[in-house]
Scaffold this active site. Structure first.
Site, PDB file in Angstrom:
ATOM      1  CB  SER A   1      -0.958  -0.036   1.198  1.00  0.00           C
ATOM      2  OG  SER A   1      -1.885   1.004   1.159  1.00  0.00           O
TER       3      SER A   1
ATOM      4  CG  ASP B   1      -2.640   3.971  -1.431  1.00  0.00           C
ATOM      5  OD1 ASP B   1      -3.438   4.094  -2.388  1.00  0.00           O
ATOM      6  OD2 ASP B   1      -2.812   3.144  -0.526  1.00  0.00           O
TER       7      ASP B   1
ATOM      8  CG  ASP C   1      -2.931  -0.689  -2.426  1.00  0.00           C
ATOM      9  OD1 ASP C   1      -2.889   0.490  -2.023  1.00  0.00           O
ATOM     10  OD2 ASP C   1      -3.548  -1.593  -1.828  1.00  0.00           O
TER      11      ASP C   1
ATOM     12  CG  ASP D   1      -6.075   0.674  -0.693  1.00  0.00           C
ATOM     13  OD1 ASP D   1      -5.294   1.642  -0.662  1.00  0.00           O
ATOM     14  OD2 ASP D   1      -6.039  -0.256   0.140  1.00  0.00           O
TER      15      ASP D   1
END
Length: 451
Positions: A95, A245, A247, A249
């Site tokens: 992340s 960020d 990833d 999400d």
């Protein structure tokens, strides 16, 4: 005993704390605990390919099939798990953490994060594996190439996700024509998906940090470092800035003046838009204990109840499912809109924020006036044992004394990080100086007691 699963899967420094052997074992466990057909995605980190190969080998050695989606945002894996009738999804990503870290997290067949009970079963099996294997660095020699090399499926995966995201706006009869949008994807998994989705909706898009560069993922860029995006917004004259960020999400935004619009503001804007359209179920939103007091006051002022959970999007999701609520989020920018996806989705969040702006006819600067932010001071202290926070009477007494001094005009929150050896001290108050003083006193004590 050190627990491997934190607030969002297993994380650690790649090849040291998170090894290929552990990835192989987790692949085998996923087949046993979730089912044989598993979607696998990753971000751009340099350790991603080796962990992906080990994980996929574990899946195939247990008789499963690894559907490799390649480099793709975490929410895309959740979506594909559902739409491709897979038994589960696996994401290899840390992340927002630095490039040398990586992680492995799971979704069930409905695209939801694992229940606490299922996560505990993974944890117990991983503990057993590590305790009985001297060398967890490399997967066993029998680990061979995955059954699906990521070719055809990976080519389709990105397109499916982009099309789904675009439909959440175009399906409402809206577009983004006339908007100039600056985007920083932080050299992460959304380098292709977010700019392309915005362009398909007619926006003019200017970008930075949109190459797959695993050595620079999250480094002074993206949602954890907004300075480069702020400069781009001002220089390009963009109406809005969007940052993800690694990833993707989560989402943080900037208005045309470069002012930060964090998750509390984003959730508030979307909540009011949903309520106006009769789509905010039970006139309730879910957030965490970290949400700003200004957010709570703003929502209550518009007749919207706020449920606050422990930190972590899995806790937010659990409360949403239990109460049948449609919107939940975190100040950090994780936002769950269950109408559109089963997990935090930075791209969908961006598009719903822009849709709310479009319907209102107001610039983001004006929409952000929905709430007044209370000064909030957050100090991270590196400690030897983060779990010791819960057993320190001195820290507990100091926190209670600080709360009493704030006299109902603020609050104190101390918590251990779920992924790092850190204790986070947060103080919120109507007066910024008071918040800084109380946070400083508590941080000093935490260092004395735990560092």
């Amino acid at each position: 005993m050190t627990r491997f699963f934190g607030t969002d899967g297993v994380r650690g420094v790649a090849d040291i704390e998170l090894t290929q052997g552990m990835a192989f074992a987790l692949g085998e466990m996923a087949v046993t605990l979730l089912g044989p057909r598993l979607v696998v995605g990753r971000d751009t980190r340099l350790s991603g390919p080796s962990l992906e190969a080990a994980l996929a080998a574990g899946i195939t050695s247990a008789g499963g099939t690894a559907l490799l989606a390649g480099i793709i945002p975490t929410p895309a894996v959740a979506l594909l798990t559902r739409t491709q009738t897979a038994d589960g999804g696996v994401v290899i990503s840390a992340s927002h953490n630095p490039p040398e870290h990586n992680g492995i997290k799971f979704f069930d067949a409905q695209g939801f994060k694992l229940t606490k009970e299922l996560e505990d079963e993974f944890e117990a099996r991983l503990q057993s594996y590590v305790n009985t294997h001297d060398d967890t660095t490399k997967p066993p020699p029998l680990a061979t190439a995955p059954q699906d090399d990521g070719g055809a499926f990976a080519r389709e995966a990105t397109e499916r996700y982009i099309a789904h995201a675009v439909e959440t706006v175009s399906g409402q009869g809206l577009d983004l024509v006339g908007l100039k949008i600056a985007v920083d994807t932080g050299y992460g998994a959304s380098c292709v998906t977010t700019p392309e989705a915005l362009r398909r909706l007619g926006a003019e898009v200017v970008t930075i940090n949109t190459t797959f560069d695993g050595a620079r993922i999250n480094v002074n860029c993206g949602s954890t470092h907004l300075e480069p995006l702020r400069a781009l917004v001002v220089e390009s004259g963009a109406d809005v800035g969007l940052a993800h960020d690694g990833d993707a999400d989560r989402l943080l935004a900037l208005d045309a003046g470069g002012n930060e619009v964090d998750g509390d503001f984003i959730e508030a804007i979307i909540a009011l838009d949903l309520k106006a359209r009769g789509l905010l179920t039970h006139d309730t939103v879910v957030s965490t204990v970290l949400c700003n007091l200004g957010f709570v006051q703003a929502m209550e002022g518009h007749g919207i109840s706020v449920i606050q959970t422990a930190v972590g999007d899995s806790n937010v999701l659990a409360a949403m499912l239990e109460g049948g609520f449609s919107l939940g989020g975190e100040q950090s920018g994780h936002m769950i809109l269950l109408e559109h996806n089963s997990t935090g989705d930075g791209l969908v969040t961006a598009l719903q924020l822009l849709s709310a702006q479009r319907r209102s006819g107001k610039p983001l600067t004006e929409l952000s006036q929905v709430m007044t932010r209370f000064p909030q001071v957050l100090i991270n202290i590196r400690v030897k044992d983060r779990e010791a926070l819960g057993t320190s009477e001195a820290i507990a007494q100091a926190a209670e004394a600080a709360t009493q001094r704030l006299a109902g005009q603020g609050r104190v929150l101390l918590r251990a990080s779920g992924t790092e050896a850190l204790v986070r001290v947060m103080v919120e108050a109507a007066d910024e100086q008071a918040a800084q003083e109380e946070a400083g006193l508590l941080a000093t004590l935490v260092k004395q007691e735990l560092a």
